[in-house]
Scaffold this motif. Structure first.
Motif, PDB file in Angstrom:
ATOM      1  N   GLU A  19      67.265 -33.647 -65.768  1.00 16.76           N
ATOM      2  CA  GLU A  19      66.930 -32.659 -64.737  1.00 16.76           C
ATOM      3  C   GLU A  19      66.175 -31.444 -65.286  1.00 16.76           C
ATOM      4  O   GLU A  19      66.301 -30.331 -64.772  1.00 16.76           O
ATOM      5  N   GLY A  20      65.423 -31.653 -66.367  1.00 19.86           N
ATOM      6  CA  GLY A  20      64.618 -30.560 -66.922  1.00 19.86           C
ATOM      7  C   GLY A  20      65.351 -29.696 -67.927  1.00 19.86           C
ATOM      8  O   GLY A  20      64.796 -28.728 -68.431  1.00 19.86           O
ATOM      9  N   SER A  62      64.156 -34.468 -53.571  1.00 17.62           N
ATOM     10  CA  SER A  62      64.896 -33.432 -54.280  1.00 17.62           C
ATOM     11  C   SER A  62      65.270 -32.332 -53.297  1.00 17.62           C
ATOM     12  O   SER A  62      64.409 -31.795 -52.615  1.00 17.62           O
ATOM     13  N   GLN A  64      66.321 -29.492 -54.201  1.00 11.21           N
ATOM     14  CA  GLN A  64      65.972 -28.247 -54.866  1.00 11.21           C
ATOM     15  C   GLN A  64      64.485 -27.928 -54.806  1.00 11.21           C
ATOM     16  O   GLN A  64      64.104 -26.761 -54.852  1.00 11.21           O
ATOM     17  N   ASP A  65      63.633 -28.948 -54.694  1.00  4.16           N
ATOM     18  CA  ASP A  65      62.190 -28.760 -54.815  1.00  4.16           C
ATOM     19  C   ASP A  65      61.482 -29.113 -53.513  1.00  4.16           C
ATOM     20  O   ASP A  65      61.772 -30.135 -52.901  1.00  4.16           O
ATOM     21  N   ASP A  70      56.505 -29.773 -57.467  1.00  5.13           N
ATOM     22  CA  ASP A  70      57.520 -28.800 -57.890  1.00  5.13           C
ATOM     23  C   ASP A  70      58.602 -29.471 -58.741  1.00  5.13           C
ATOM     24  O   ASP A  70      59.066 -28.910 -59.731  1.00  5.13           O
ATOM     25  N   TYR A  71      58.998 -30.671 -58.339  1.00  2.00           N
ATOM     26  CA  TYR A  71      60.011 -31.402 -59.091  1.00  2.00           C
ATOM     27  C   TYR A  71      59.506 -31.740 -60.490  1.00  2.00           C
ATOM     28  O   TYR A  71      60.174 -31.476 -61.484  1.00  2.00           O
ATOM     29  N   LYS A  73      57.171 -30.371 -62.146  1.00  2.00           N
ATOM     30  CA  LYS A  73      56.985 -29.116 -62.905  1.00  2.00           C
ATOM     31  C   LYS A  73      58.329 -28.638 -63.474  1.00  2.00           C
ATOM     32  O   LYS A  73      58.398 -28.207 -64.620  1.00  2.00           O
ATOM     33  N   ARG A  74      59.368 -28.730 -62.674  1.00  2.00           N
ATOM     34  CA  ARG A  74      60.681 -28.245 -63.102  1.00  2.00           C
ATOM     35  C   ARG A  74      61.278 -29.102 -64.215  1.00  2.00           C
ATOM     36  O   ARG A  74      61.940 -28.593 -65.105  1.00  2.00           O
TER      37      ARG A  74
END
Length: 173
Positions: A19-20, A62, A64-65, A70-71, A73-74
């Motif tokens: 998850e980054g 996601s 969150q994104d 965005d996903y 990138k994160r």
């Protein structure tokens, strides 16, 4: 493909489950170091090479994104972070493998001297990506997960026609 004494080659799939979090990615390496596996496998993503900020047609996956861009990138790591993960894996006796999702990711993984490129079944017919891999003359493992038999045959032929060693990995998606 010539693996250790022709024995079964076992890869642990981390993919993007970190998850980054670089810390979590390194924790996976530590957790698997003494498990008896041969390799740890990630996915190498770079948002600007795979998607756009306006890429709204894809299914949102996601909470969150707002977008896949965005996903990606994160969860993406820098070249130096990938290098550190590779070094860590090798220090504990694991081969470092990652599935590249762009030519940029291919270049980074080639610089890390991965033992082979892994092609996800969703990219089995992405011949421009596979052709970029073939330029490095590094063996390629193709995944059958979402592919038909005809698609598997086409991808194998494409790689073999480039005189690159390849193997087909049976996967169920």
């Amino acid at each position: 493909m010539k693996f250790k004494n022709n024995k079964c080659f076992v890869m642990a799939e981390v993919g993007q489950a970190h998850e980054g979090s670089l810390s979590i990615a390194h924790s996976y390496i530590d957790a698997l170091a003494d498990s008896g596996i041969d390799a740890i496998k990630f996915q190498t993503h770079f948002a600007e090479h795979e998607s756009t900020k306006r890429d709204m047609f894809r299914t949102k996956f996601s909470y969150q994104d707002a977008t896949r861009y965005d996903y990606w990138k994160r969860i993406q790591f820098s070249e130096d972070e990938w290098s550190g993960l590779n070094k860590h894996a090798r220090e504990v006796g694991l081969d470092f493998i990652s599935t590249p999702f762009s030519n940029h990711a291919v270049d980074i993984l080639a610089d890390l001297s991965v033992p082979f490129f892994k092609v996800g079944s969703g990219d089995l017919l992405s011949f421009s990506l596979i052709e970029h891999m073939c330029k490095y003359q590094i063996p390629i493992v193709l995944s059958s997960g979402m592919a038909t038999l005809e698609e598997c045959k086409a991808a194998i032929k494409f790689v073999k026609d480039k005189n690159v060693e390849c193997a087909l990995m049976q996967c169920t998606t």
